[in-house]
Design a protein around this motif. Structure first.
Motif, short mmCIF file in Angstrom:
data_model
loop_
_atom_site.label_atom_id
_atom_site.label_comp_id
_atom_site.label_asym_id
_atom_site.label_seq_id
_atom_site.Cartn_x
_atom_site.Cartn_y
_atom_site.Cartn_z
N THR A 18 0.82 -1.14 -0.11
CA THR A 18 -0.17 0.15 -0.08
C THR A 18 0.85 1.12 0.14
OG1 THR A 18 -1.73 -1.12 1.32
CG2 THR A 18 -1.83 1.11 0.92
N CYS A 19 1.98 1.23 0.81
CA CYS A 19 2.94 2.36 0.86
C CYS A 19 3.50 2.51 -0.54
CB CYS A 19 4.13 2.00 1.76
SG CYS A 19 3.65 1.85 3.48
N ALA A 22 0.67 3.79 -2.98
CA ALA A 22 0.55 5.49 -2.63
C ALA A 22 1.12 6.37 -3.57
CB ALA A 22 0.23 5.59 -1.31
N GLN A 38 -3.54 3.48 -4.38
CA GLN A 38 -4.17 3.00 -2.77
C GLN A 38 -4.82 2.06 -2.97
OE1 GLN A 38 -4.06 6.92 -1.33
NE2 GLN A 38 -2.84 6.35 0.42
N ALA A 41 -4.38 -1.46 -3.79
CA ALA A 41 -3.83 -2.20 -2.79
C ALA A 41 -4.58 -2.66 -1.53
CB ALA A 41 -2.35 -1.35 -2.19
N VAL A 42 -5.58 -1.75 -1.17
CA VAL A 42 -6.41 -2.13 -0.17
C VAL A 42 -7.40 -3.36 -0.36
CG1 VAL A 42 -8.61 -1.36 1.21
CG2 VAL A 42 -6.55 0.33 0.85
N GLN A 58 -3.92 -2.80 6.79
CA GLN A 58 -4.29 -1.49 6.54
C GLN A 58 -4.35 -0.62 7.59
OE1 GLN A 58 -4.34 -0.31 3.19
NE2 GLN A 58 -3.75 -2.64 2.97
N TYR A 61 -0.77 0.36 8.05
CA TYR A 61 -0.55 1.28 6.92
C TYR A 61 -0.96 2.96 7.47
CZ TYR A 61 -1.22 4.30 2.90
OH TYR A 61 -1.13 5.34 1.97
N PHE A 93 -9.67 2.90 4.82
CA PHE A 93 -9.21 2.01 4.11
C PHE A 93 -9.10 0.46 4.95
CE2 PHE A 93 -5.96 4.68 1.67
CZ PHE A 93 -6.83 5.21 0.70
#
Length: 179
Positions: A18-19, A22, A38, A41-42, A58, A61, A93
């Motif tokens: 996720t990082c 983003a 993002q 990724a979620v 999450q 995150y 998220f």
């Protein structure tokens, strides 16, 4: 709740994914919300890890970003992002991953999982738009116009991609004994 080393590793991995996603970010001139990957990724976290581990990944995150690690879009971080105009979307998220993951745990049909991702997205849109309207001192309709409507098509594409890729990866992880 018992969490194994494997669970911690997978949650950390998806927080890291996720990082990274983003940072694939385009700031739109008419919206305080940037276009990022993002949300994809979620969804991947929820679909691949399931509800509980997707939620935890999450949450990690969001917590990293809240304490100042520059993991949010455009390498930003800190409580000011969480408390700012886009904070509602970010806070949503973990719950998006929970909703998508719960459906993946319960149903094996792609259509149910797609419906769950749509429900998760609607939750994010509503929560984020309400947050933006309060913080940005604008009407809910205005918040929808600048922070939701421009992203619907892109987010629909992300849902399709995750429905194809995420379920295949999850199947291979289960077969490989990693789940």
């Amino acid at each position: 709740m018992k969490i194994s080393t494997k669970d911690l590793t997978l949650c950390g991995l998806f927080a890291a994914i996720t990082c990274v996603l983003a940072q694939i970010s385009i700031q739109l001139p008419f919206s305080p919300v940037p276009f990022t990957l993002q949300v994809m990724a979620v969804y991947l976290a929820g679909v691949i890890l399931g509800g509980k581990r997707g939620f935890i990944s999450q949450l990690v995150y969001v917590a990293l970003g809240a304490i100042g690690v520059p993991v949010f879009a455009n390498f930003t971080g800190g409580a000011s992002i969480i408390l700012g105009p886009t904070g509602g979307f970010v806070i949503a998220f973990p719950f998006m991953a929970l909703i998508a993951g719960y459906s993946t745990n319960k149903y094996k049909s792609k259509i149910y999982i797609v419906i769950a991702m749509i429900i998760a997205l609607l939750f994010c849109y509503i929560f984020g738009a309400v947050w933006l309207s309060v913080i940005g001192k604008m009407s809910f309709t205005s918040a929808l116009k600048v922070a939701v409507l421009p992203f619907i098509l892109f987010d629909a594409v992300k849902i399709v991609i995750v429905a194809i890729i995420g379920l295949n990866v999850r199947t291979r992880i289960v077969v490989g004994g990693l789940s």
